[in-house]
Design a protein around this motif. Structure first.
Motif, short mmCIF file in Angstrom:
data_model
loop_
_atom_site.label_atom_id
_atom_site.label_comp_id
_atom_site.label_asym_id
_atom_site.label_seq_id
_atom_site.Cartn_x
_atom_site.Cartn_y
_atom_site.Cartn_z
N GLY A 1 0.81 -1.21 0.00
CA GLY A 1 0.00 0.00 0.00
C GLY A 1 0.85 1.27 0.00
N VAL A 2 0.30 2.32 -0.57
CA VAL A 2 1.03 3.59 -0.68
C VAL A 2 0.48 4.65 0.26
CG1 VAL A 2 1.60 5.51 -2.22
CG2 VAL A 2 1.72 3.15 -3.05
N TYR A 3 -0.83 4.93 0.18
CA TYR A 3 -1.42 5.99 0.99
C TYR A 3 -1.93 5.41 2.31
CZ TYR A 3 -1.08 8.51 -3.37
OH TYR A 3 -0.59 9.10 -4.52
N ARG A 4 -1.65 6.12 3.41
CA ARG A 4 -2.02 5.59 4.73
C ARG A 4 -2.37 6.72 5.69
NH1 ARG A 4 3.60 4.05 4.75
NH2 ARG A 4 2.96 2.66 3.06
N GLU A 5 -3.07 6.37 6.75
CA GLU A 5 -3.56 7.36 7.70
C GLU A 5 -2.41 8.18 8.29
OE1 GLU A 5 -3.48 3.35 9.95
OE2 GLU A 5 -3.92 4.10 7.95
N SER A 6 -2.66 9.46 8.42
CA SER A 6 -1.72 10.41 9.03
C SER A 6 -0.36 10.41 8.34
CB SER A 6 -1.54 10.10 10.52
OG SER A 6 -2.78 10.19 11.20
N ASN A 7 -0.32 9.94 7.07
CA ASN A 7 0.94 9.91 6.31
C ASN A 7 2.05 9.19 7.07
OD1 ASN A 7 0.06 11.33 3.95
ND2 ASN A 7 0.14 13.24 5.12
N THR A 8 1.72 8.09 7.71
CA THR A 8 2.69 7.32 8.49
C THR A 8 3.74 6.70 7.57
OG1 THR A 8 1.01 6.80 10.12
CG2 THR A 8 2.97 5.42 10.12
N PHE A 9 5.03 6.90 7.91
CA PHE A 9 6.10 6.31 7.12
C PHE A 9 6.96 5.34 7.94
CE2 PHE A 9 5.07 10.05 4.59
CZ PHE A 9 5.04 9.50 3.32
N GLU A 10 7.00 5.52 9.23
CA GLU A 10 7.76 4.62 10.09
C GLU A 10 6.91 4.31 11.32
OE1 GLU A 10 11.47 6.43 11.04
OE2 GLU A 10 12.37 5.94 9.10
N PRO A 11 6.97 3.07 11.82
CA PRO A 11 7.68 1.93 11.26
C PRO A 11 7.01 1.44 9.98
CG PRO A 11 6.27 1.21 13.03
CD PRO A 11 6.18 2.71 13.01
N ALA A 12 7.55 0.39 9.38
CA ALA A 12 6.95 -0.17 8.17
C ALA A 12 5.50 -0.57 8.45
CB ALA A 12 7.75 -1.38 7.71
N ILE A 13 4.61 -0.24 7.53
CA ILE A 13 3.21 -0.61 7.69
C ILE A 13 3.08 -2.13 7.79
CG2 ILE A 13 0.95 -0.58 6.59
CD1 ILE A 13 1.81 2.09 7.77
N ALA A 14 3.94 -2.86 7.10
CA ALA A 14 3.89 -4.33 7.15
C ALA A 14 4.03 -4.84 8.57
CB ALA A 14 4.99 -4.92 6.26
N ALA A 15 4.89 -4.21 9.35
CA ALA A 15 5.09 -4.65 10.73
C ALA A 15 3.83 -4.41 11.56
CB ALA A 15 6.27 -3.91 11.35
N LEU A 16 3.14 -3.30 11.30
CA LEU A 16 1.90 -3.01 12.02
C LEU A 16 0.80 -4.00 11.64
CD1 LEU A 16 1.90 0.90 11.72
CD2 LEU A 16 2.80 -0.52 13.58
N VAL A 17 0.75 -4.34 10.35
CA VAL A 17 -0.23 -5.33 9.89
C VAL A 17 0.08 -6.70 10.49
CG1 VAL A 17 -1.18 -6.52 7.87
CG2 VAL A 17 -0.69 -4.06 7.76
N GLN A 18 1.36 -7.06 10.50
CA GLN A 18 1.76 -8.34 11.08
C GLN A 18 1.30 -8.45 12.54
OE1 GLN A 18 5.99 -9.03 11.06
NE2 GLN A 18 5.82 -11.05 12.02
N LYS A 19 1.46 -7.36 13.28
CA LYS A 19 1.05 -7.36 14.68
C LYS A 19 -0.46 -7.49 14.81
CE LYS A 19 1.26 -4.56 18.91
NZ LYS A 19 -0.20 -4.49 19.12
N GLU A 20 -1.22 -6.75 13.99
CA GLU A 20 -2.68 -6.79 14.07
C GLU A 20 -3.22 -8.18 13.71
OE1 GLU A 20 -4.95 -4.46 15.07
OE2 GLU A 20 -3.16 -3.41 15.79
N VAL A 21 -2.59 -8.83 12.75
CA VAL A 21 -3.06 -10.15 12.32
C VAL A 21 -2.57 -11.25 13.27
CG1 VAL A 21 -3.07 -11.79 10.38
CG2 VAL A 21 -3.14 -9.35 9.94
#
Length: 305
Positions: free
Chosen positions: A51-71
């Motif tokens: 994904g490219v566009y994300r809430e609050s223009n978050t760039f760090e940490p990697a969005i993948a790490a946040l998704v990994q945690k949520e899943v």
């Protein structure tokens, strides 16, 4: 080795959501994929987020790490009965990101580095909801693909072909630091060149022609699923390739405001999976074209064909 889609899902924000979240959309799509496949989160060895566009223009940490945690993918592998390290990373290449991730996933599965790869693609307006911003072109949308080795020969993905044009041209999304003031976390500037559609159309057509010639792909037996650089992009691409208009589709995100962006190939795949392929068609060709400019193609033969 061939690679197939074990499960695929797309999701949109819930009516109860105050604002769209790329992390939540990607996580929901990932959880739905695993539920469809009847697998636990720990069955995934690698997660790739595009994904490219994300809430609050978050760039760090990697969005993948946040998704990994949520899943809940391998959050404490030392405590697992079968220890395995979960790995996640972001791979950003706009509309072509999913196909780039498919290429990486094939290499990981071929080397035995993992048994399954989960690709997530979600875009969300950084300031809330896309429907509230007429100037923002993309839908708040999440998608996921769960990939594994094929059990049957002759099915699954072919090789991914990439093609780049002279640039930069096309679409640019960026933070305008001179104009954002104190609201930069909720703003994004998206600029589209006036000639971008024609540029992307030519690049996509060249990529398809090259793919068909190199991989000996019979386009008359193939349903093309392309991204939507313009509402009539599919018809124009069919005309450029000399194909029947019914042979080229660019599915929209049903019920969403705006066009699908990084999740567009997943939208297209699901459209083909849930509908009968046109008479005489037994394979798919996913075609993406976007910023850069760049284009990518990959063929896919369903397991039940």
């Amino acid at each position: 080795m061939s690679m197939v889609v074990k499960a695929a899902r797309t999701v949109r924000p819930l009516p109860s959501d105050d604002a769209a979240s790329a992390v939540e959309l990607a996580s929901r799509a990932a959880r739905d994929c695993l539920a469809e496949a009847g697998l636990s989160p720990d069955s995934v060895g690698v997660l790739i987020n595009v994904g490219v566009y994300r809430e609050s223009n978050t760039f760090e940490p990697a969005i993948a790490a946040l998704v990994q945690k949520e899943v809940g993918i391998n959050l404490d592998y030392l405590a697992s009965p079968m220890p395995v390290a979960g790995f996640s990373f972001d791979l950003m290449n706009g509309a072509c990101g999913v196909l780039n991730a498919v290429q990486v996933a094939h290499a990981l599965l071929e080397t035995g580095s993992t048994e399954r790869v989960l690709i997530t693609a979600a875009d969300a307006h950084p300031g809330g909801r896309a429907a509230d911003d007429d100037a923002y072109p993309y839908a708040d949308l999440g998608g996921a693909l769960l990939l594994e080795r094929a059990a049957e020969p002759g099915c699954g993905f072919g090789p991914v072909h990439l093609r780049s044009g002279d640039g930069p041209v096309g679409t640019r999304g960026y933070l305008n630091t001179a104009a954002m003031g104190t609201g930069g976390r909720g703003m994004i500037t998206v600029e589209r060149d006036t000639d971008r559609v024609e540029t992307l159309l030519g690049l996509a057509a060249d990529a398809v022609d090259e793919y068909a010639a190199t991989e000996r792909l019979d386009l008359d037996r193939t349903l093309l699923l392309c991204t939507r650089a313009a509402p009539d992009f599919a018809d124009r691409l069919a005309s450029r390739l000399g194909l029947d208009p019914g042979s080229v589709l660019a599915p929209a995100a049903e019920g969403a405001d705006g066009e699908p962006h990084t999740a567009a190939p997943i939208v297209g795949y699901l459209r083909a999976r849930h509908s009968s392929l046109p008479e005489g068609k037994d394979q798919l060709l996913l075609v993406t074209a976007g910023a850069g400019p760049s284009a990518a193609c990959v063929s896919y033969r369903p397991q039940d064909r």
